[in-house]
Design a protein around this motif. Structure first.
Motif, PDB file in Angstrom:
ATOM      1  N   LEU A   1     -50.611 -60.607   3.872  1.00 12.88           N
ATOM      2  CA  LEU A   1     -51.964 -60.071   3.659  1.00 12.88           C
ATOM      3  C   LEU A   1     -51.935 -58.582   3.346  1.00 12.88           C
ATOM      4  O   LEU A   1     -52.614 -58.093   2.441  1.00 12.88           O
ATOM      5  CB  LEU A   1     -52.791 -60.237   4.947  1.00 12.88           C
ATOM      6  CG  LEU A   1     -53.401 -61.587   5.239  1.00 12.88           C
ATOM      7  CD1 LEU A   1     -53.971 -61.578   6.653  1.00 12.88           C
ATOM      8  CD2 LEU A   1     -54.493 -61.927   4.239  1.00 12.88           C
TER       9      LEU A   1
ATOM     10  N   HIS B   1     -39.214 -61.490   6.835  1.00 16.43           N
ATOM     11  CA  HIS B   1     -39.534 -61.438   5.399  1.00 16.43           C
ATOM     12  C   HIS B   1     -40.345 -60.171   5.122  1.00 16.43           C
ATOM     13  O   HIS B   1     -40.790 -59.481   6.037  1.00 16.43           O
ATOM     14  CB  HIS B   1     -40.387 -62.650   5.031  1.00 16.43           C
ATOM     15  CG  HIS B   1     -41.759 -62.587   5.645  1.00 16.43           C
ATOM     16  ND1 HIS B   1     -41.959 -62.517   7.019  1.00 16.43           N
ATOM     17  CD2 HIS B   1     -43.003 -62.514   5.095  1.00 16.43           C
ATOM     18  CE1 HIS B   1     -43.248 -62.432   7.268  1.00 16.43           C
ATOM     19  NE2 HIS B   1     -43.906 -62.415   6.120  1.00 16.43           N
TER      20      HIS B   1
ATOM     21  N   SER C   1     -42.859 -51.990  10.356  1.00 17.86           N
ATOM     22  CA  SER C   1     -41.885 -51.941  11.453  1.00 17.86           C
ATOM     23  C   SER C   1     -40.460 -51.653  10.985  1.00 17.86           C
ATOM     24  O   SER C   1     -39.510 -51.932  11.725  1.00 17.86           O
ATOM     25  CB  SER C   1     -41.923 -53.256  12.235  1.00 17.86           C
ATOM     26  OG  SER C   1     -41.558 -54.325  11.390  1.00 17.86           O
TER      27      SER C   1
ATOM     28  N   PHE D   1     -60.812 -66.769   4.955  1.00 18.06           N
ATOM     29  CA  PHE D   1     -60.490 -66.987   3.541  1.00 18.06           C
ATOM     30  C   PHE D   1     -61.508 -66.330   2.611  1.00 18.06           C
ATOM     31  O   PHE D   1     -61.782 -65.131   2.684  1.00 18.06           O
ATOM     32  CB  PHE D   1     -60.266 -68.476   3.232  1.00 18.06           C
ATOM     33  CG  PHE D   1     -59.753 -68.641   1.826  1.00 18.06           C
ATOM     34  CD1 PHE D   1     -58.578 -68.007   1.437  1.00 18.06           C
ATOM     35  CD2 PHE D   1     -60.467 -69.344   0.870  1.00 18.06           C
ATOM     36  CE1 PHE D   1     -58.116 -68.093   0.126  1.00 18.06           C
ATOM     37  CE2 PHE D   1     -60.013 -69.445  -0.443  1.00 18.06           C
ATOM     38  CZ  PHE D   1     -58.835 -68.816  -0.801  1.00 18.06           C
TER      39      PHE D   1
ATOM     40  N   SER E   1     -52.558 -63.279  15.212  1.00 15.56           N
ATOM     41  CA  SER E   1     -51.175 -63.798  15.229  1.00 15.56           C
ATOM     42  C   SER E   1     -50.500 -63.623  16.583  1.00 15.56           C
ATOM     43  O   SER E   1     -49.702 -64.467  16.984  1.00 15.56           O
ATOM     44  CB  SER E   1     -50.312 -63.081  14.189  1.00 15.56           C
ATOM     45  OG  SER E   1     -50.946 -63.035  12.960  1.00 15.56           O
TER      46      SER E   1
ATOM     47  N   ARG F   1     -44.265 -48.507  13.339  1.00 13.27           N
ATOM     48  CA  ARG F   1     -44.653 -48.714  14.746  1.00 13.27           C
ATOM     49  C   ARG F   1     -43.428 -48.862  15.638  1.00 13.27           C
ATOM     50  O   ARG F   1     -43.466 -48.525  16.823  1.00 13.27           O
ATOM     51  CB  ARG F   1     -45.593 -49.917  14.882  1.00 13.27           C
ATOM     52  CG  ARG F   1     -44.975 -51.249  14.492  1.00 13.27           C
ATOM     53  CD  ARG F   1     -45.979 -52.389  14.559  1.00 13.27           C
ATOM     54  NE  ARG F   1     -45.442 -53.615  13.991  1.00 13.27           N
ATOM     55  CZ  ARG F   1     -44.850 -54.573  14.694  1.00 13.27           C
ATOM     56  NH1 ARG F   1     -44.751 -54.465  15.990  1.00 13.27           N
ATOM     57  NH2 ARG F   1     -44.376 -55.652  14.099  1.00 13.27           N
TER      58      ARG F   1
HETATM   59  P1  NAP Z   1     -47.104 -62.063   7.513  1.00 12.83           P
HETATM   60  O1  NAP Z   1     -46.645 -62.119   6.100  1.00 12.83           O
HETATM   61  O2  NAP Z   1     -46.184 -62.522   8.577  1.00 12.83           O
HETATM   62  O3  NAP Z   1     -47.529 -60.548   7.794  1.00 12.83           O
HETATM   63  C1  NAP Z   1     -47.997 -60.146   9.058  1.00 12.83           C
HETATM   64  C2  NAP Z   1     -47.539 -58.727   9.332  1.00 12.83           C
HETATM   65  O4  NAP Z   1     -48.031 -58.384  10.638  1.00 12.83           O
HETATM   66  C3  NAP Z   1     -46.047 -58.567   9.387  1.00 12.83           C
HETATM   67  O5  NAP Z   1     -45.554 -58.138   8.124  1.00 12.83           O
HETATM   68  C4  NAP Z   1     -45.820 -57.520  10.471  1.00 12.83           C
HETATM   69  O6  NAP Z   1     -45.547 -56.263   9.865  1.00 12.83           O
HETATM   70  C5  NAP Z   1     -47.167 -57.395  11.181  1.00 12.83           C
HETATM   71  N1  NAP Z   1     -47.008 -57.658  12.596  1.00 12.83           N
HETATM   72  C6  NAP Z   1     -46.340 -58.656  13.200  1.00 12.83           C
HETATM   73  N2  NAP Z   1     -46.408 -58.533  14.531  1.00 12.83           N
HETATM   74  C7  NAP Z   1     -47.117 -57.405  14.775  1.00 12.83           C
HETATM   75  C8  NAP Z   1     -47.519 -56.729  15.961  1.00 12.83           C
HETATM   76  N3  NAP Z   1     -47.172 -57.193  17.181  1.00 12.83           N
HETATM   77  N4  NAP Z   1     -48.230 -55.595  15.837  1.00 12.83           N
HETATM   78  C9  NAP Z   1     -48.560 -55.094  14.627  1.00 12.83           C
HETATM   79  N5  NAP Z   1     -48.213 -55.700  13.457  1.00 12.83           N
HETATM   80  C10 NAP Z   1     -47.513 -56.841  13.540  1.00 12.83           C
HETATM   81  O7  NAP Z   1     -48.436 -62.897   7.710  1.00 12.83           O
HETATM   82  P2  NAP Z   1     -49.779 -62.874   6.831  1.00 12.83           P
HETATM   83  O8  NAP Z   1     -49.683 -63.876   5.755  1.00 12.83           O
HETATM   84  O9  NAP Z   1     -50.099 -61.485   6.487  1.00 12.83           O
HETATM   85  O10 NAP Z   1     -50.804 -63.436   7.893  1.00 12.83           O
HETATM   86  C11 NAP Z   1     -51.101 -62.672   9.061  1.00 12.83           C
HETATM   87  C12 NAP Z   1     -52.059 -63.481   9.932  1.00 12.83           C
HETATM   88  O11 NAP Z   1     -53.268 -63.679   9.228  1.00 12.83           O
HETATM   89  C13 NAP Z   1     -51.561 -64.861  10.318  1.00 12.83           C
HETATM   90  O12 NAP Z   1     -51.952 -65.153  11.644  1.00 12.83           O
HETATM   91  C14 NAP Z   1     -52.295 -65.790   9.368  1.00 12.83           C
HETATM   92  O13 NAP Z   1     -52.455 -67.107   9.873  1.00 12.83           O
HETATM   93  C15 NAP Z   1     -53.610 -65.064   9.236  1.00 12.83           C
HETATM   94  N6  NAP Z   1     -54.341 -65.345   7.996  1.00 12.83           N
HETATM   95  C16 NAP Z   1     -55.647 -65.725   8.104  1.00 12.83           C
HETATM   96  C17 NAP Z   1     -56.363 -65.993   6.976  1.00 12.83           C
HETATM   97  C18 NAP Z   1     -57.783 -66.448   7.074  1.00 12.83           C
HETATM   98  O14 NAP Z   1     -58.351 -66.829   6.071  1.00 12.83           O
HETATM   99  N7  NAP Z   1     -58.403 -66.431   8.221  1.00 12.83           N
HETATM  100  C19 NAP Z   1     -55.774 -65.863   5.725  1.00 12.83           C
HETATM  101  C20 NAP Z   1     -54.448 -65.410   5.648  1.00 12.83           C
HETATM  102  C21 NAP Z   1     -53.731 -65.167   6.807  1.00 12.83           C
HETATM  103  P3  NAP Z   1     -44.564 -55.193  10.525  1.00 12.83           P
HETATM  104  O15 NAP Z   1     -43.595 -55.933  11.377  1.00 12.83           O
HETATM  105  O16 NAP Z   1     -43.948 -54.512   9.333  1.00 12.83           O
HETATM  106  O17 NAP Z   1     -45.453 -54.253  11.300  1.00 12.83           O
END
Ligand code: NAP
Length: 446
Positions: A237, A408, A257, A365, A341, A276
């Motif tokens: 995202l 990733h 991170s 979404f 998450s 962070r």
């Molecule tokens: P992603 O590719 O895994 O990216 C999430 C990012 O969050 C990671 O790159 C990480 O970055 C950061 N992160 C992880 N743990 C963290 C923590 N403890 N504190 C701060 N930052 C942290 O996942 P994504 O596709 O972006 O999705 C993220 C979340 O949004 C998921 O839960 C997904 O299900 C949700 N989502 C919801 C919708 C919706 O429509 N409601 C749509 C898309 C995604 P760093 O480690 O570099 O900090």
């Protein structure tokens, strides 16, 4: 299946040629199995391994019903919902399929003991159901993941408010991590000609979500000059949120991170980055929120922005960060959240919210209009896919494992029917111009 691939990849095949092709009786899809829903019982979330629960299975080809389209899927991508499905959290997705099944005969087709996952796809239209006029066999398309029939009046201002809206490939069956996929015609959007199949497949879910959160009147209504704090600025995202803010004249402070991710966030257009991990921010002291850390973080943001607090905080980590997100948003600012998450049991100090007139906006979404507008930015080459790595369909489990373990950056792609990477480009001129931006995430992850 080989004839089918050759025909849909052929530049001379007409809609009639494609319609005349016999459909295979079955196809390969990435599934979770109802009988395995309890396989991780007793394990902590972090120890549940998606590569154990995701299987590539041959499943029967569904018939497109009225308003539906059968796609030959060239490529797909891992979204975090694939991870949630694969670790059966917060609950097995079979409960969604059962509920859908109770909605009527059309929904009942989805209630099966296997669930073909995947909420992104690029591909070629193979068959259209009754009443589909806008799309025809042979069209090159991407699919967004909002599945809705709009029978309720509630959805007619904003389809995301329809009680029957579902996320395709998560709350419905026949998703995109497969050779074929069943979608509604109103999920389709034109594929960008300058992108390969795998590049085109990775954006729709995250780009549309970030667009609604930030830009849409349904979200934070970002203005030129706004300071936006983006958590996970090089994640799925976040890498799109960062590009959208930059493109709209805002200023991003991205949180990441690692130094590699810091570079990627800067390449997406972040003005400043907070690592962070390197700066050792811990917003919880055991099970108590640490307000001292909120203040240290807020000061760091101000140092980077020349004294400004964020007009908008782009939230999705949830429990770990929500308290500090509410704290750092400026007076009158907005925290816009689409996920939790790290846990959905959030803590924040409400005094900072009400006394400083901040807003928390829930977002999920995007409606078709928002997804279409977000896709238009991709097709025009303004927002770029952040594809970092591509796996074959048979290794989808490993791909989802990488995302689960946060190993990733950007997006993780999956090749479905596309026999190799690099295919599907029809606008070579635009591609040539944009090549440096297109390769950036791949190069950093190689
Ligand atoms: P992603 O590719 O895994 O990216 C999430 C990012 O969050 C990671 O790159 C990480 O970055 C950061 N992160 C992880 N743990 C963290 C923590 N403890 N504190 C701060 N930052 C942290 O996942 P994504 O596709 O972006 O999705 C993220 C979340 O949004 C998921 O839960 C997904 O299900 C949700 N989502 C919801 C919708 C919706 O429509 N409601 C749509 C898309 C995604 P760093 O480690 O570099 O900090």
């Amino acid at each position: 299946m080989r004839d089918l691939i050759e025909a849909v990849l052929s530049e001379v095949a007409t809609p009639a040629d494609i319609t005349a092709l016999p459909l295979p009786e079955s196809y390969r899809g990435v599934v979770v199995l109802a009988e395995e829903s309890m396989m991780f019982e007793g394990l902590a979330g972090a120890d549940k391994d998606p590569s154990k629960s995701l299987h590539v299975r041959e499943v029967p080809t569904p018939e497109p019903g009225p308003g539906e389209v059968l796609l030959a899927v060239m490529a797909s991508a891992i979204n975090y919902n694939t991870v949630w499905s694969a670790i059966f959290e917060p609950l097995p997705t079979f409960s969604f399929l059962k509920r859908y099944g109770r909605s009527g005969p059309s929904g009942a087709r989805h209630d099966l003991p296997y669930h073909v996952l995947g909420s992104d796809a690029s591909g070629v239209v193979l068959r259209v159901g009754a009443g589909v006029n806008r799309w025809k066999p042979g069209d090159h398309v991407v699919a967004h993941c909002l599945s809705v029939d709009l029978e309720s009046p509630d959805g007619h201002d904003d389809t995301m408010l329809d009680p029957g809206q579902r996320i395709w490939g998560y709350e419905t069956n026949f998703g995109g991590l497969a050779e074929l996929a069943l979608v509604r015609a109103n999920q389709l959007m034109p594929k960008a000609g300058h992108l390969t199949w795998e590049e085109a497949a990775c954006s729709s879910l995250v780009n549309s979500t970030a667009y609604r959160q930030l830009v849409s009147p349904n979200g934070a209504r970002m203005k030129q000059g706004d300071v936006v704090l983006v958590w996970g600025g090089a994640g799925g995202l976040g890498s799109y949120a960062t590009q959208l803010v930059r493109n709209g004249g805002g200023r991003v402070v991205a949180v990441v991170s690692s130094t590699d991710k810091a570079e990627l966030a800067l390449a997406c257009g972040a003005e400043a980055v907070i690592d962070r991990r390197a700066e050792d921010f811990r917003f919880w002291d055991g099970d108590r929120p640490d307000a001292g850390e909120w203040k240290r973080f807020g000061k760091r943001v101000r140092d980077l922005t020349g004294g400004d607090d964020p007009d908008i905080v782009f939230e999705h980590p949830g429990r770990d960060t929500f308290g500090v997100s509410v704290f750092v948003a400026r007076r009158g600012g907005t925290v816009v959240t689409c996920a939790s998450s790290t846990g959905y049991d959030h803590h924040y100090d409400n005094r900072y919210l009400w006394m400083h007139l901040k807003r928390i906006v829930g977002s999920h979404f995007a409606n078709y209009r928002e997804a279409w507008e977000a896709n238009r930015l991709i097709t025009r080459g303004v927002i770029h896919p952040t594809l970092s790595v591509v796996y074959p369909l048979t290794e989808t489990g490993q791909a989802a494992r990488d995302v689960h373990r946060n190993e990733h950056s950007g997006k993780v792609g999956v090749l479905c029917l596309a026999p190799q990477e690099g295919l599907g480009v029809t606008d070579t001129e635009l591609r040539e111009r944009l090549l440096p931006q297109l390769g950036y995430f791949r190069a950093r992850s190689a």
